[in-house]
Scaffold this motif. Structure first.
Motif, mmCIF file in Angstrom:
data_model
loop_
_atom_site.group_PDB
_atom_site.id
_atom_site.type_symbol
_atom_site.label_atom_id
_atom_site.label_comp_id
_atom_site.label_asym_id
_atom_site.label_seq_id
_atom_site.Cartn_x
_atom_site.Cartn_y
_atom_site.Cartn_z
ATOM 1 N N VAL A 112 0.869 -1.183 0.000
ATOM 2 C CA VAL A 112 0.000 0.000 0.000
ATOM 3 C C VAL A 112 0.899 1.223 0.000
ATOM 4 O O VAL A 112 1.795 1.352 0.836
ATOM 5 C CB VAL A 112 -0.933 0.012 1.219
ATOM 6 C CG1 VAL A 112 -1.839 1.238 1.171
ATOM 7 C CG2 VAL A 112 -1.768 -1.263 1.280
ATOM 8 N N GLU A 136 -3.252 7.279 3.953
ATOM 9 C CA GLU A 136 -4.524 6.674 4.355
ATOM 10 C C GLU A 136 -5.644 7.709 4.189
ATOM 11 O O GLU A 136 -5.454 8.892 4.441
ATOM 12 C CB GLU A 136 -4.449 6.210 5.804
ATOM 13 C CG GLU A 136 -3.507 5.039 6.020
ATOM 14 C CD GLU A 136 -3.964 3.773 5.312
ATOM 15 O OE1 GLU A 136 -5.190 3.566 5.205
ATOM 16 O OE2 GLU A 136 -3.097 2.998 4.872
ATOM 17 N N ALA A 177 -8.800 5.542 -3.402
ATOM 18 C CA ALA A 177 -8.057 4.288 -3.583
ATOM 19 C C ALA A 177 -7.999 3.859 -5.046
ATOM 20 O O ALA A 177 -8.965 3.991 -5.803
ATOM 21 C CB ALA A 177 -8.692 3.180 -2.746
ATOM 22 N N ARG A 235 -4.327 6.550 -2.479
ATOM 23 C CA ARG A 235 -3.841 5.347 -1.817
ATOM 24 C C ARG A 235 -3.766 4.256 -2.875
ATOM 25 O O ARG A 235 -4.785 3.847 -3.427
ATOM 26 C CB ARG A 235 -4.776 4.929 -0.675
ATOM 27 C CG ARG A 235 -4.161 3.867 0.236
ATOM 28 C CD ARG A 235 -4.954 3.693 1.520
ATOM 29 N NE ARG A 235 -6.100 2.822 1.369
ATOM 30 C CZ ARG A 235 -7.343 3.211 1.179
ATOM 31 N NH1 ARG A 235 -7.635 4.504 1.101
ATOM 32 N NH2 ARG A 235 -8.316 2.339 1.076
ATOM 33 N N THR A 237 -7.661 -4.635 1.950
ATOM 34 C CA THR A 237 -7.130 -3.275 1.851
ATOM 35 C C THR A 237 -8.186 -2.183 1.818
ATOM 36 O O THR A 237 -7.863 -1.010 2.041
ATOM 37 C CB THR A 237 -6.255 -3.136 0.589
ATOM 38 O OG1 THR A 237 -7.035 -3.465 -0.576
ATOM 39 C CG2 THR A 237 -5.035 -4.050 0.663
#
Length: 312
Positions: free
Chosen positions: A41, A45, A49, A75, A109
């Motif tokens: 990753v 955060e 994504a 991300r 994830t």
């Protein structure tokens, strides 16, 4: 991957724009059959994504340019397909296994209701198509990008062997792509062969070098096992089940998955949001044309992830 199945660090360039950056964190996603997948990753955060699935004989390092460009404000999740990079080989090599693995990565994830843009190159694109009916993809995919991929007839329509279409070309192509011969160290001859088979004639030397190091880092056993799966792949029906906005990118000089595949997929998609054909670019579109692929991902995030967040 060693012959014993022990994960090894994939070979790749160690500096420059095509060197993979250090991840913010790593984790292991466990697939339906117990396969343990190496996952990285990158980026902050809470940022929008993006999940990237690499192709046959590649690894997370293949997405280095996209990771570097996107991780400042996204991300970015990347993972090694089974038998590639730092993910051990598995007895199950199949389209269903690819879909299982993707679902495991998404579950590990992303938050339960989190949407992301999913992008796949070559076998990674096939992974996304194979998962089209899966609850995990339908729960998490805001939009999809398919790069240099196909859903069937991969050997019959390959242009790697410069002969007329027919049974002879198909047999020779299957022999070439399904070879068990070791690739060995990266050499000038090896780079020329890789460039011919997988990249456009104008590909820059540093990009050829990067792809050669990644591909030569794939162990012989998984390379052969997955070549057999791809030779028999038939997931045309699943393309029609990919019911999220989907963009397609292809290189006009792609010998492995020529543009006929991209056009067929684009025509079959329920919600196709564009087919981009890159003149003179080969099969390795994210490396050969990194800015174009990265910007297409950004556009999908801006258009579809933001919409999902506003609705929520």
């Amino acid at each position: 991957m060693s012959r014993t199945g022990t994960p090894r660090r994939p070979a790749h360039v160690t500096s420059g724009p095509f060197a993979p950056p250090a991840p913010a964190r790593t984790l292991t996603a466990v697939s339906a059959d117990g396969a343990r997948l190496h996952v990285e990753v990158h980026g902050p955060e809470g940022a929008p994504a993006v999940v990237l699935a690499h192709g046959w004989t590649c690894s997370t390092a293949f997405w280095a340019a996209q990771i570097r460009a996107l991780a400042e404000d996204h991300r970015v999740v990347v993972y090694d397909q089974r038998g590639h990079g730092r993910t051990p080989a598995s007895a199950d090599c199949s389209a269903d296994a690819l879909a299982d693995d993707l679902e495991a990565v998404l579950a590990a994830t992303l938050a339960p209701d989190e949407k992301a843009v999913l992008a796949g190159h070559s076998m990674g694109g096939m992974t996304l198509m194979a998962a089209a009916r899966r609850p995990g993809l339908r729960a998490h995919a805001a939009a999809v990008l398919l790069c240099s991929t196909g859903s069937s007839q991969l050997v019959a329509e390959s242009l790697v062997v410069p002969l007329r279409p027919g049974r002879l070309r198909t047999r020779l192509t299957a022999a070439v792509l399904g070879s068990k011969a070791p690739l060995g160290p990266v050499t000038p001859v090896g780079k020329k062969v890789l460039r011919y088979a997988t990249m456009g004639p104008g590909a820059a030397p540093d990009r050829v070098e990067a792809c050669a190091r990644i591909v030569h880092g794939c162990a012989r056993g998984p390379r052969y096992a997955w070549s057999r799966v791809l030779a028999e792949l038939e997931i045309d029906a699943l393309v029609r089940e990919l019911r999220v906005p989907t963009a397609v990118v292809a290189g006009t000089a792609d010998r492995l998955t020529p543009p006929v595949h991209a056009r067929r997929i684009a025509a079959a998609l329920p919600v196709c949001v564009g087919l981009t054909e890159l003149t003179g670019v080969g099969h390795m579109t994210p490396v050969e044309a990194p800015e174009v692929v990265t910007e297409r991902i950004r556009e999908l995030v801006r258009t579809y992830v933001a919409v999902e967040e506003d609705v929520a």
